[in-house]
Design an enzyme around this catalytic site. Structure first.
Site, PDB file in Angstrom:
ATOM      1  N   CYS A  50      26.948  43.971   6.840  1.00 39.39           N
ATOM      2  CA  CYS A  50      25.498  43.805   6.915  1.00 39.39           C
ATOM      3  C   CYS A  50      24.842  44.417   5.670  1.00 39.39           C
ATOM      4  O   CYS A  50      25.118  45.576   5.343  1.00 39.39           O
ATOM      5  CB  CYS A  50      24.969  44.480   8.177  1.00 39.39           C
ATOM      6  N   CYS A  53      20.185  48.729  13.483  1.00 42.55           N
ATOM      7  CA  CYS A  53      20.005  48.060  12.179  1.00 42.55           C
ATOM      8  C   CYS A  53      18.497  47.822  11.969  1.00 42.55           C
ATOM      9  O   CYS A  53      17.859  47.123  12.761  1.00 42.55           O
ATOM     10  CB  CYS A  53      20.776  46.751  12.181  1.00 42.55           C
ATOM     11  N   CYS A  59      25.041  40.639  12.508  1.00 37.41           N
ATOM     12  CA  CYS A  59      25.254  42.080  12.423  1.00 37.41           C
ATOM     13  C   CYS A  59      25.214  42.581  13.866  1.00 37.41           C
ATOM     14  O   CYS A  59      24.241  42.339  14.575  1.00 37.41           O
ATOM     15  CB  CYS A  59      24.149  42.752  11.611  1.00 37.41           C
ATOM     16  N   ASP A  63       1.217  10.331   4.093  1.00 35.87           N
ATOM     17  CA  ASP A  63       1.953  11.166   5.038  1.00 35.87           C
ATOM     18  C   ASP A  63       1.038  12.243   5.627  1.00 35.87           C
ATOM     19  O   ASP A  63       1.063  13.393   5.220  1.00 35.87           O
ATOM     20  CB  ASP A  63       3.146  11.794   4.310  1.00 35.87           C
ATOM     21  N   LYS A  69      10.599   3.609   3.160  1.00 37.26           N
ATOM     22  CA  LYS A  69      10.473   5.052   2.944  1.00 37.26           C
ATOM     23  C   LYS A  69      11.187   5.477   1.665  1.00 37.26           C
ATOM     24  O   LYS A  69      12.311   5.052   1.411  1.00 37.26           O
ATOM     25  CB  LYS A  69      11.104   5.805   4.136  1.00 37.26           C
ATOM     26  N   GLU A  94       0.863  -1.195   0.000  1.00 42.50           N
ATOM     27  CA  GLU A  94       0.000   0.000   0.000  1.00 42.50           C
ATOM     28  C   GLU A  94       0.887   1.228   0.000  1.00 42.50           C
ATOM     29  O   GLU A  94       2.060   1.142   0.342  1.00 42.50           O
ATOM     30  CB  GLU A  94      -0.828   0.038   1.305  1.00 42.50           C
ATOM     31  N   LYS A 128       2.182   4.632   1.673  1.00 41.67           N
ATOM     32  CA  LYS A 128       2.258   5.152   3.036  1.00 41.67           C
ATOM     33  C   LYS A 128       1.875   6.627   2.957  1.00 41.67           C
ATOM     34  O   LYS A 128       2.619   7.446   2.410  1.00 41.67           O
ATOM     35  CB  LYS A 128       3.663   4.987   3.598  1.00 41.67           C
ATOM     36  N   TYR A 153      -6.750   2.268   5.967  1.00 38.92           N
ATOM     37  CA  TYR A 153      -5.917   1.120   5.593  1.00 38.92           C
ATOM     38  C   TYR A 153      -5.841   0.001   6.630  1.00 38.92           C
ATOM     39  O   TYR A 153      -5.034  -0.902   6.485  1.00 38.92           O
ATOM     40  CB  TYR A 153      -4.501   1.591   5.284  1.00 38.92           C
ATOM     41  N   CYS A 156      22.669  47.622   7.070  1.00 42.94           N
ATOM     42  CA  CYS A 156      23.197  48.831   7.709  1.00 42.94           C
ATOM     43  C   CYS A 156      24.690  49.014   7.474  1.00 42.94           C
ATOM     44  O   CYS A 156      25.270  50.000   7.922  1.00 42.94           O
ATOM     45  CB  CYS A 156      22.871  48.829   9.203  1.00 42.94           C
TER      46      CYS A 156
HETATM   47  S1  IVH Z   1      -0.631   0.304   8.827  1.00 42.67           S
HETATM   48  C1  IVH Z   1       0.316  -1.434  13.212  1.00 42.67           C
HETATM   49  N1  IVH Z   1      -0.809   1.387   6.469  1.00 42.67           N
HETATM   50  O1  IVH Z   1       2.307   5.197   9.096  1.00 42.67           O
HETATM   51  C2  IVH Z   1       0.518  -0.310  12.279  1.00 42.67           C
HETATM   52  N2  IVH Z   1       0.014   2.735   8.239  1.00 42.67           N
HETATM   53  O2  IVH Z   1       4.632   4.268  11.027  1.00 42.67           O
HETATM   54  C3  IVH Z   1      -0.621  -0.174  11.342  1.00 42.67           C
HETATM   55  N3  IVH Z   1       0.523   5.050   7.575  1.00 42.67           N
HETATM   56  O3  IVH Z   1       0.810   4.926  12.253  1.00 42.67           O
HETATM   57  C4  IVH Z   1      -0.412   0.920  10.383  1.00 42.67           C
HETATM   58  N4  IVH Z   1      -0.066   4.842   5.469  1.00 42.67           N
HETATM   59  O4  IVH Z   1      -0.046   6.698  10.602  1.00 42.67           O
HETATM   60  C5  IVH Z   1      -0.452   1.573   7.761  1.00 42.67           C
HETATM   61  N5  IVH Z   1      -1.051   2.209   4.315  1.00 42.67           N
HETATM   62  C6  IVH Z   1      -0.719   2.397   5.581  1.00 42.67           C
HETATM   63  C7  IVH Z   1      -0.244   3.629   6.055  1.00 42.67           C
HETATM   64  C8  IVH Z   1       0.114   3.754   7.399  1.00 42.67           C
HETATM   65  C9  IVH Z   1       0.391   5.670   6.401  1.00 42.67           C
HETATM   66  C10 IVH Z   1       1.025   5.691   8.802  1.00 42.67           C
HETATM   67  C11 IVH Z   1       0.193   5.453  10.017  1.00 42.67           C
HETATM   68  C12 IVH Z   1       1.039   4.626  10.937  1.00 42.67           C
HETATM   69  C13 IVH Z   1       2.412   4.993  10.489  1.00 42.67           C
HETATM   70  C14 IVH Z   1       3.352   3.843  10.763  1.00 42.67           C
END
Ligand code: IVH
Length: 668
Positions: free
Chosen positions: A400, A424, A418, A112, A306, A108, A110, A219, A403
């Site tokens: 600076c 200034c 400065c 942010d 990441k 999936e 991740k 998720y 001034c």
């Molecule tokens: S699963 C037991 N799925 O990333 C952990 N987390 O560092 C279950 N996050 O706390 C989390 N996308 O805030 C999961 N597809 C995804 C995610 C996701 C973002 C975040 C979430 C979690 C953190 C984990």
């Protein structure tokens, strides 16, 4: 009538879903608003049919209420992070050995943003809680209800009770617009959409939350009677109940498929409307997940890969230098505009002379820019192969830019300053901006443009001048209306109630931030004592080191500062600690480190935190052998409890704690 109201509600729910989840509206915004108004009218006429999950409830309410802390039924853990595909392979091998049978993985994106846990009972959203410390979080239900893509009422065949977890996000487009507005209003900008989303979710006024256009992707399902043993099927079911589930979810049978998913989305994610920072890889079968279990912090059945920070290449056109309120000079690179992580970048920080030197920069160079956590990206390298028509070498300034004073550099510090503190212009204006800022004197009506205007016209030369501004002088200025003039005066008047510790912070003494200002105020209790404090007196205070002590002594050795402080005192500012704070400040907890856990009846956690600090103690987040005791309320986290028992750390309830700090007070 009840049926008519109910039908209208169902109809609006469907349109909400079509618009915000499917992105396929079937009616115009105008028609939608019209129907919503109709429903509002009917509900107002028939309060007996009130429903907290009605589509009309999404507009928010301006009733301000603190957030209640709620313990999570299942703790909200985080994921182990990796930055290399090699480590993903290690995860795969660990899983293979751990299970010793066939298994599938789900990949999936991740997302942010800021994580949220929603509880649904009988198909209705009953609670939304933030992650908090993982064991308990803030109940932000009222705010979450304003997020249009989150269903308040589910469709289809769902379990009676379950939790669903996901991420609240602020789309890039909304983020950019919000920051543009904030810039115009001279408000502090959000560093990234994640901070903007979590800041928004914590707002007390849900009408403002409603206006911020947040989104939610889900998720992770939790509960007793989930539809399937496969995570992928549960997500598909959740999609059918009305949740926004990412299309970028793939069941993978091999490491090669995982790798292909990573490579595809590393590029493709740049076209998404929201921020992502990696890939999450999960074991698909819930029973296999159970077999693998958890470590103390994260599940063994999932891992986060990441992405590398995004880079872009662009041309360096010039370098400008900004002078801050303390005189620190910040070099800024002006670049050809370039798209990076969803926003257009035109400027990048060059930090200091050493960094410029080590980059070996020339005007016209093609440079790599990268975004860290900050809003201003940084230049990480120069593409020297692309150098042909070489411009001037970038050399740090000697004087600076504002001034003309020769710049100085203090031992052990990277920045140039400065030294012209009191003459200034950007330093004078910067000090005033700091003085009036929200966490300092909080004077409304004096933004940086107004300060500039008053400075240019000779009305403000020093922070103390704020208290002698006269309405007729203000209204005479072309760009300032009568209303603004009265606003400024009222703001200044109100600021006379701001407590002593914030006045100390507002003075803008170098290295004296909010916390240090508090420490100094509690230690010296009034401005006269602080003014006379010697280096030895100052370093004797906990956490005040040589550098801060010297800066304080230097500040008060300047006759102009002494005069300013004396004028502020005559103006009526608070120059000593309030009676109440003098009394509540004790030394019962000197040298102790205290962990707070659970929910409390008599005071909020923040109040307890403040009490610990005011009594000389230190509030720490996690239990260790060094913890002196745990201040525990109801529902203390099971992990903390176990750790405390193992380490033999004392657990104290709130009454015992309150008597502990009040005993030493009466001895004072
Ligand atoms: S699963 C037991 N799925 O990333 C952990 N987390 O560092 C279950 N996050 O706390 C989390 N996308 O805030 C999961 N597809 C995804 C995610 C996701 C973002 C975040 C979430 C979690 C953190 C984990």
């Amino acid at each position: 009538m009840k049926t008519q109201i109910e039908n209208l509600r169902r109809e609006l729910e469907q349109h909400n879903y079509n618009y915000y989840v499917l992105s396929q509206p079937t009616i115009s915004d105008f028609e939608f608003d019209d129907k919503l108004k109709q429903l509002q009218g009917l509900e107002a006429a028939h309060p007996e049919f009130f429903d907290p999950n009605s589509p009309t409830q999404r507009v928010g309410s301006d009733i301000v209420s603190g957030f209640e802390q709620v313990a999570h039924v299942y703790p909200m853990l985080s994921l182990g992070n990796t930055y290399s595909e090699g480590e993903v392979q290690d995860f795969y091998e660990r899983t293979r050995k751990g299970l010793n049978e066939e298994f599938e993985l789900v990949c999936e994106l991740k997302y942010d943003g800021t994580s949220i846990s929603l509880t649904y009972e009988k198909g209705l959203l009953v609670r939304a809680v933030t992650r908090g410390d993982g064991e308990k979080g803030d109940d932000v239900t009222a705010n979450v209800k304003t997020i249009r893509s989150i269903p308040l009422r589910l469709q289809g065949n769902f379990p009676d009770k379950f939790e669903i977890r996901g991420e609240i996000l602020m789309p890039w487009a909304v983020f950019d617009e919000l920051n543009r507005e904030r810039e115009a209003q001279e408000e502090q900008l959000f560093a990234n959409p994640r901070n903007a989303a979590s800041g928004t979710l914590k707002l007390q006024n849900s009408t403002v939350v409603a206006s911020r256009k947040l989104d939610g992707y889900f998720y992770y399902l939790l509960g007793e009677n989930l539809p399937s043993d496969l995570h992928s099927e549960n997500l598909a079911a959740a999609r059918s109940w009305g949740f926004k589930i990412s299309d970028a979810t793939k069941v993978c049978q091999s490491l090669e498929e995982v790798s292909a998913f990573i490579n595809y989305w590393d590029l493709e994610r740049k076209n998404l409307p929201v921020a992502t920072d990696g890939i999450v890889i999960k074991v698909n079968s819930l029973s296999q997940q159970k077999n693998l279990g958890f470590t103390a912090k994260s599940p063994r059945w999932a891992i986060a890969y990441k992405f590398q920070a995004e880079k872009a290449v662009t041309r360096l056109n010039s370098v400008s230098y900004q002078v801050g309120r303390t005189g620190a000079i910040t070099p800024v690179a002006n670049l050809d505009p370039v798209q990076l992580s969803g926003t257009v970048v035109k400027r990048a920080s060059l930090h200091n002379a050493d960094i410029i030197e080590s980059l070996d920069l020339y005007i016209g160079d093609m440079v790599f820019v990268e975004k860290g956590g900050e809003i201003i990206p940084k230049i990480t390298a120069v593409d020297k192969d692309a150098r042909f028509l070489i411009g001037d070498k970038v050399k740090f300034l000697k004087v600076c830019p504002e001034c003309g004073a020769a710049l100085v550099r203090f031992d052990g510090e990277a920045a140039h300053y400065c030294p012209n503190e009191n003459t200034c212009p950007p330093q004078i204006k910067g000090k005033m901006e700091h003085f009036v800022s929200r966490k300092a004197m909080n004077i409304d009506g004096l933004g940086s443009e107004t300060i500039n205007l008053l400075y240019q016209n000779g009305l403000l030369q020093n922070i103390a001048d704020i208290y002698s501004l006269k309405i007729p002088d203000l209204v005479r200025l072309e760009r300032l209306g009568t209303k603004s003039a009265y606003n400024i005066q009222a703001g200044a008047e109100k600021s006379k109630e701001v407590p002593f510790e914030r006045v100390v912070f507002a003075l803008g003494i170098r290295f004296v931030g909010e916390t240090i200002a508090k420490k100094l105020s509690y230690a010296f209790k009034n401005i006269e004592a602080l003014e006379c404090a010697t280096l030895e007196d100052l370093v004797a205070v906990d956490e005040i080191g040589e550098r801060i002590a010297q800066s304080v002594v230097q500040y008060f050795s300047d006759s102009l500062n002494v005069e300013t402080v004396s004028r502020l005192k005559s103006a009526g500012l608070q120059m000593s600690l309030s009676e109440e704070k003098l009394l509540s400040h004790g030394d019962a907890l000197i040298g102790l480190s205290v962990v707070i856990s659970g929910t409390f009846a008599k005071h909020s956690r923040d109040e307890y935190k403040a009490m610990i600090e005011m009594n000389g103690g230190k509030n720490v987040g996690s239990v260790s052998a060094k913890t002196s005791f745990i201040l525990a309320g109801e529902n203390m986290g099971p992990e903390k409890l176990k750790k405390a028992e193992n380490l033999g750390v004392k657990i104290i309830d709130e009454d015992t704690f309150l008597s502990m700090i009040s005993e030493t007070k009466s001895e004072e």
